[in-house]
Design a protein around this motif. Structure first.
Motif: not given
Length: 83
Positions: A20-36, A53-61
């Motif tokens: 239910d939480a994901m379905a409610a948030a989907l319109p916001l996240y559907a256009s985000s590159v993070c989802l894929n 949550l971004c788990q990339s180890e390449e990202t700066p502090d």
């Protein structure tokens, strides 16, 4: 003594509550590159809020662990490949 509100029959980590939480948030996240992105992890709080949550180890502090959504471009994006 009254019954505590946290003792309700529905648990926050219940699959239905998460869906239910994901379905409610989907319109916001559907256009985000993070989802894929292979580095993203979807977090659903006990209250039903959804975060990416971004788990990339390449990202700066200084890079946000939970970037404001939607993200349209990201230099750390790596396409996720479904199996």
């Amino acid at each position: 003594m009254s019954e505590d509100a946290s003792s309700s029959s529905e648990k926050p980590n219940d699959r239905g509550a998460i869906a239910d939480a994901m379905a409610a948030a989907l319109p916001l996240y559907a256009s985000s590159v993070c989802l894929n992105c292979q580095f993203h992890r979807t977090i659903v709080s006990g209250k039903g809020s959804v975060f990416m949550l971004c788990q990339s180890e390449e990202t700066p502090d200084h890079w946000p662990k939970y970037p404001p959504q939607p993200v349209s471009r990201c230099r750390y994006y790596r396409e996720s490949f479904a199996e």
